[in-house]
Motif scaffolding. Sequence first.
Motif, PDB file in Angstrom:
ATOM      1  N   GLY A   1       0.816  -1.202   0.000  1.00  0.00           N
ATOM      2  CA  GLY A   1       0.000   0.000   0.000  1.00  0.00           C
ATOM      3  C   GLY A   1       0.847   1.247   0.000  1.00  0.00           C
ATOM      4  O   GLY A   1       1.933   1.271   0.576  1.00  0.00           O
ATOM      5  N   VAL A   2       0.366   2.286  -0.672  1.00  0.00           N
ATOM      6  CA  VAL A   2       1.025   3.594  -0.697  1.00  0.00           C
ATOM      7  C   VAL A   2      -0.008   4.635  -0.323  1.00  0.00           C
ATOM      8  O   VAL A   2      -1.131   4.616  -0.829  1.00  0.00           O
ATOM      9  CB  VAL A   2       1.621   3.909  -2.082  1.00  0.00           C
ATOM     10  N   ILE A   3       0.390   5.542   0.569  1.00  0.00           N
ATOM     11  CA  ILE A   3      -0.521   6.580   1.000  1.00  0.00           C
ATOM     12  C   ILE A   3       0.252   7.872   1.191  1.00  0.00           C
ATOM     13  O   ILE A   3       1.421   7.857   1.578  1.00  0.00           O
ATOM     14  CB  ILE A   3      -1.252   6.174   2.302  1.00  0.00           C
ATOM     15  N   ASP A   4      -0.390   8.986   0.880  1.00  0.00           N
ATOM     16  CA  ASP A   4       0.201  10.301   1.110  1.00  0.00           C
ATOM     17  C   ASP A   4      -0.328  10.828   2.438  1.00  0.00           C
ATOM     18  O   ASP A   4      -1.536  10.978   2.622  1.00  0.00           O
ATOM     19  CB  ASP A   4      -0.174  11.262  -0.024  1.00  0.00           C
ATOM     20  N   LEU A   5       0.582  11.072   3.362  1.00  0.00           N
ATOM     21  CA  LEU A   5       0.231  11.587   4.677  1.00  0.00           C
ATOM     22  C   LEU A   5       0.921  12.934   4.870  1.00  0.00           C
ATOM     23  O   LEU A   5       2.129  12.995   5.093  1.00  0.00           O
ATOM     24  CB  LEU A   5       0.649  10.599   5.771  1.00  0.00           C
ATOM     25  N   ARG A   6       0.156  14.003   4.699  1.00  0.00           N
ATOM     26  CA  ARG A   6       0.677  15.369   4.830  1.00  0.00           C
ATOM     27  C   ARG A   6       1.890  15.620   3.938  1.00  0.00           C
ATOM     28  O   ARG A   6       2.878  16.224   4.338  1.00  0.00           O
ATOM     29  CB  ARG A   6       1.025  15.665   6.288  1.00  0.00           C
ATOM     30  N   GLY A   7       1.832  15.109   2.731  1.00  0.00           N
ATOM     31  CA  GLY A   7       2.920  15.289   1.789  1.00  0.00           C
ATOM     32  C   GLY A   7       4.016  14.260   1.900  1.00  0.00           C
ATOM     33  O   GLY A   7       4.969  14.272   1.110  1.00  0.00           O
ATOM     34  N   LEU A   8       3.902  13.337   2.857  1.00  0.00           N
ATOM     35  CA  LEU A   8       4.889  12.277   3.043  1.00  0.00           C
ATOM     36  C   LEU A   8       4.376  11.024   2.336  1.00  0.00           C
ATOM     37  O   LEU A   8       3.272  10.546   2.622  1.00  0.00           O
ATOM     38  CB  LEU A   8       5.057  12.011   4.541  1.00  0.00           C
ATOM     39  N   CYS A   9       5.161  10.495   1.399  1.00  0.00           N
ATOM     40  CA  CYS A   9       4.772   9.274   0.687  1.00  0.00           C
ATOM     41  C   CYS A   9       5.200   8.061   1.513  1.00  0.00           C
ATOM     42  O   CYS A   9       6.397   7.806   1.691  1.00  0.00           O
ATOM     43  CB  CYS A   9       5.431   9.231  -0.689  1.00  0.00           C
ATOM     44  N   VAL A  10       4.222   7.344   2.042  1.00  0.00           N
ATOM     45  CA  VAL A  10       4.478   6.194   2.905  1.00  0.00           C
ATOM     46  C   VAL A  10       4.086   4.927   2.163  1.00  0.00           C
ATOM     47  O   VAL A  10       2.960   4.812   1.671  1.00  0.00           O
ATOM     48  CB  VAL A  10       3.682   6.298   4.222  1.00  0.00           C
ATOM     49  N   MET A  11       5.011   3.970   2.087  1.00  0.00           N
ATOM     50  CA  MET A  11       4.736   2.672   1.477  1.00  0.00           C
ATOM     51  C   MET A  11       4.836   1.578   2.527  1.00  0.00           C
ATOM     52  O   MET A  11       5.782   1.553   3.321  1.00  0.00           O
ATOM     53  CB  MET A  11       5.711   2.361   0.341  1.00  0.00           C
ATOM     54  N   GLY A  12       3.884   0.671   2.535  1.00  0.00           N
ATOM     55  CA  GLY A  12       3.923  -0.483   3.418  1.00  0.00           C
ATOM     56  C   GLY A  12       3.888  -1.770   2.625  1.00  0.00           C
ATOM     57  O   GLY A  12       3.130  -1.888   1.650  1.00  0.00           O
ATOM     58  N   VAL A  13       4.718  -2.734   3.016  1.00  0.00           N
ATOM     59  CA  VAL A  13       4.738  -4.067   2.405  1.00  0.00           C
ATOM     60  C   VAL A  13       4.589  -5.085   3.518  1.00  0.00           C
ATOM     61  O   VAL A  13       5.436  -5.167   4.412  1.00  0.00           O
ATOM     62  CB  VAL A  13       6.031  -4.312   1.609  1.00  0.00           C
ATOM     63  N   SER A  14       3.511  -5.849   3.477  1.00  0.00           N
ATOM     64  CA  SER A  14       3.200  -6.787   4.548  1.00  0.00           C
ATOM     65  C   SER A  14       3.909  -8.128   4.365  1.00  0.00           C
ATOM     66  O   SER A  14       4.242  -8.528   3.244  1.00  0.00           O
ATOM     67  CB  SER A  14       1.686  -7.035   4.600  1.00  0.00           C
ATOM     68  N   GLY A  15       4.121  -8.822   5.490  1.00  0.00           N
ATOM     69  CA  GLY A  15       4.591 -10.194   5.459  1.00  0.00           C
ATOM     70  C   GLY A  15       6.081 -10.360   5.698  1.00  0.00           C
ATOM     71  O   GLY A  15       6.828  -9.398   5.851  1.00  0.00           O
TER      72      GLY A  15
END
Length: 282
Positions: A118-132
């Motif tokens: 998943g990728v989400i923009d949080l207050r201009g910060l690009c955050v990527m999460g990869v599970s597992g």
Amino acid sequence: MASSSESFCFAAVGDVHGRMNRMVSFLQSWSKRARRDLAFVLQVGDFEPHRDEADLATMSAPARHKHLGDFADYHQKRRHFPWPVYFIGGNHEPHGYLDTHPRGFQLTENCHYLGRVGVIDLRGLCVMGVSGIHDEASFQKPHPPLSLLGTISNKAFTYFHEEDIERAMSFGRADVLVVHDWPSGIIADEDREVLAQQRRSPDADAVGNEYARLLAEALHPKLVLCGHLHKSYRGALIHASGADSQVCCLASVEQGPEAFAVFQVSPLGIQEITHLGTQESP
């Protein structure tokens, strides 16, 4: 990272294992003590958002480690998360619940699963999460369909696969990368003896996995967050360009302050302002 004159703080939290109340209490205490608000919380997996015993039955773990935890109170709105919490899946999660939305979803107010990738923009910060976590024998296979849950080992649902890594790399960049296991090769020579014989790692060379490192090298995040080993550690990955990615490895919530870190985001970048649960320097 989007340029902005705005400065804000966010928290990172290690393995929660269903102890949501402890996580919330610690961060609320820090916020009151530091007189700082948190914009959001990033959590590195093994969150364990079990709504009920049926969810718990779909988690991969020895029976002695299967506990319902606190999440039902949040899901049923008897309690609430004071800030948006974004989490990835670790190797101890209710996949019968989470895998109904493999691209991520909101579980309850202020609680969001980022999905397998998943990728989400949080207050201009690009955050990527990869599970597992990584399993070489499963890596090139597709994810097992949820219809097989109960007929194969729950462990089969805990791995990331080649398709996940390729999808993550296709995004091209991230400011913050959230993974469960550590990237390989981050342990400094002077720390090798201390890190030997850690949980799940017989020697320093066995710590972490190559695909978490591959993602960091491809995406050049400013910050990598991880957990899994129930050990606090700070390291860095130096890229061929000369840029670096700071790596923040967090302990589990049951171990106390070493499970938490707070970062300030400003035009100067991302800076950790707490370490091992202490308040920031004046």
